[in-house]
Scaffold this active site. Structure first.
Site, PDB file in Angstrom:
ATOM      1  N   ARG A 114       0.865  -1.176   0.000  1.00 63.02           N
ATOM      2  CA  ARG A 114       0.000   0.000   0.000  1.00 63.02           C
ATOM      3  C   ARG A 114       0.898   1.220   0.000  1.00 63.02           C
ATOM      4  NH1 ARG A 114      -3.293  -2.892  -1.676  1.00 63.02           N
ATOM      5  NH2 ARG A 114      -5.194  -3.640  -0.677  1.00 63.02           N
TER       6      ARG A 114
ATOM      7  N   GLU B 199      -3.549   7.536  -4.124  1.00 53.98           N
ATOM      8  CA  GLU B 199      -4.016   7.092  -5.438  1.00 53.98           C
ATOM      9  C   GLU B 199      -5.328   7.775  -5.787  1.00 53.98           C
ATOM     10  OE1 GLU B 199      -4.078   2.796  -5.603  1.00 53.98           O
ATOM     11  OE2 GLU B 199      -2.030   2.707  -4.858  1.00 53.98           O
TER      12      GLU B 199
ATOM     13  N   HIS C 294      -1.304   0.385  -9.982  1.00 58.79           N
ATOM     14  CA  HIS C 294      -1.911  -0.600  -9.061  1.00 58.79           C
ATOM     15  C   HIS C 294      -2.533  -1.783  -9.829  1.00 58.79           C
ATOM     16  CE1 HIS C 294      -3.710  -0.975  -4.777  1.00 58.79           C
ATOM     17  NE2 HIS C 294      -3.494  -2.177  -5.318  1.00 58.79           N
TER      18      HIS C 294
HETATM   19  C1  DGY Z   1      -5.243  -5.265  -3.799  1.00 61.86           C
HETATM   20  O1  DGY Z   1      -5.808  -5.603  -2.760  1.00 61.86           O
HETATM   21  O2  DGY Z   1      -4.347  -4.419  -3.832  1.00 61.86           O
HETATM   22  C2  DGY Z   1      -5.628  -5.904  -5.078  1.00 61.86           C
HETATM   23  O3  DGY Z   1      -4.856  -5.478  -6.115  1.00 61.86           O
HETATM   24  C3  DGY Z   1      -7.092  -5.752  -5.411  1.00 61.86           C
HETATM   25  O4  DGY Z   1      -7.526  -4.471  -5.320  1.00 61.86           O
END
Ligand code: DGY
Length: 325
Positions: free
Chosen positions: A240, A269, A287
């Site tokens: 993330r 994002e 992503h």
């Molecule tokens: C994530 O959880 O990052 C996957 O790519 C699905 O959104």
């Protein structure tokens, strides 16, 4: 009794929509309209079930309006876009979609690493611009992987899938986790547990982020960690965006503090820090780690099954990988 109403906040594979259509009345929203808390707050009252994306902010304020909502299924691994505590307090079940995306993400991490170490995008741009005038012995030299140290932060399912592939490329595997993984997994991956993220950063030619976003991992990679990384090392992030302090990373790349970065996720994002856009040796993708036909369908079907299980009140049915928070 009227059919339950199900909101899907973005178009998803048709098979998923048809499957949920057998259960209730499905509304598939246009791309992006539920990326705003305001819109979701306005509309959520009508729905019994929500199939949402990681871009859908399911906040406490949204949940306060969700008078009929019984279940939220996140089309993602993790829950960082959902106020799980508030949902649980209201008796709303929350599920995500772990494991079904593991292999797609393992493949992708390897591809992102190679694209970054071997300068795929800069080299491709060079060719398309007509600058390829002949084979050059010193053109686009990059880091070889065999014998290099891969440091994985977060040795969960995706971390292990990446480690398995990297081991096959001859890399040495190190990792930092909340706790060490099983002896069998360590043995199979020939992986070494490192106590601190600082030491892992110092030892890694490639530092890969595969941990969830939590208050503890927010800005885990900051200026301090970037300073500890070897000057030719590569940072890979498919977890993330907010796990990395993007402004600090952009500066580190501009100053040559590290050798490069491969990023599939960003702090805010879909926005990308402007200094990153001009940073050298930075591969950036929108992503897409889990973006295979197989995986996106599997994510959707797992989320749909979570919804169906709750709406039917079928507590005993065992569905592989289905867990509620
Ligand atoms: C994530 O959880 O990052 C996957 O790519 C699905 O959104």
């Amino acid at each position: 009794m009227s059919a339950p109403k199900i909101l899907i906040t973005e178009p998803v594979p048709q098979k998923v929509i048809d499957y949920l259509g057998n259960m209730g009345e499905v509304l598939v929203a246009e791309k992006g309209i539920y990326n705003s808390e305001l819109q979701l707050k306005k509309d959520i009252r009508d729905f019994d079930a929500l199939l949402c994306m990681l871009s859908t902010p399911v906040t406490n304020a949204v949940l306060e309006e969700a008078k009929n909502l019984k279940v939220i299924a996140n089309f993602a691994v993790g829950y960082n876009n959902i106020d799980v505590k508030a949902a649980n307090e209201l008796g709303i079940k929350v599920a995500n979609t772990p494991d079904v995306l593991t292999e797609a993400c393992g493949d992708f991490a390897m591809a992102l690493l190679m694209a970054t170490t071997r300068h795929f995008y800069d080299a491709e741009k060079y060719l398309r611009k007509g600058e390829f005038k002949g084979w050059e012995p010193l053109g686009f030299l990059g880091m070889e992987l065999r014998g290099k140290n891969l440091g994985i932060v977060g040795m969960g399912r995706i971390g292990k899938a990446f480690a398995t592939r990297a081991k096959a490329f001859g890399m040495n595997i190190f990792y930092h986790n909340r706790s060490s993984i099983s002896g069998t997994d360590e043995k199979e991956l020939e992986a070494t547990f490192i106590d601190t993220i600082e030491e892992l950063a110092q030892r890694s030619d490639v530092l890969s982020l595969n941990c969830p976003l939590t208050p503890e991992t927010y800005h885990l990679v900051d200026n301090h960690i970037l300073e500890l990384m070897p000057s030719n090392s590569i940072l890979i992030d498919i977890s993330r965006g907010p796990v990395v302090d993007e402004a600090a990373l952009a500066e580190a790349l501009h100053k040559g503090m590290i050798g490069g970065a491969g990023l599939d996720v960003f702090e805010e994002e879909p926005n990308v820090h402007p200094r990153l856009l001009t940073a050298p040796n930075c591969t950036m993708l929108p992503h897409i780690a889990s973006a295979t036909y197989e995986t996106r369908e599997a994510i959707g079907m797992l989320a749909a099954n979570a919804i169906i299980q709750v709406l039917r009140g079928d507590k005993d049915e065992q569905i592989p990988n289905l867990v509620f928070a």
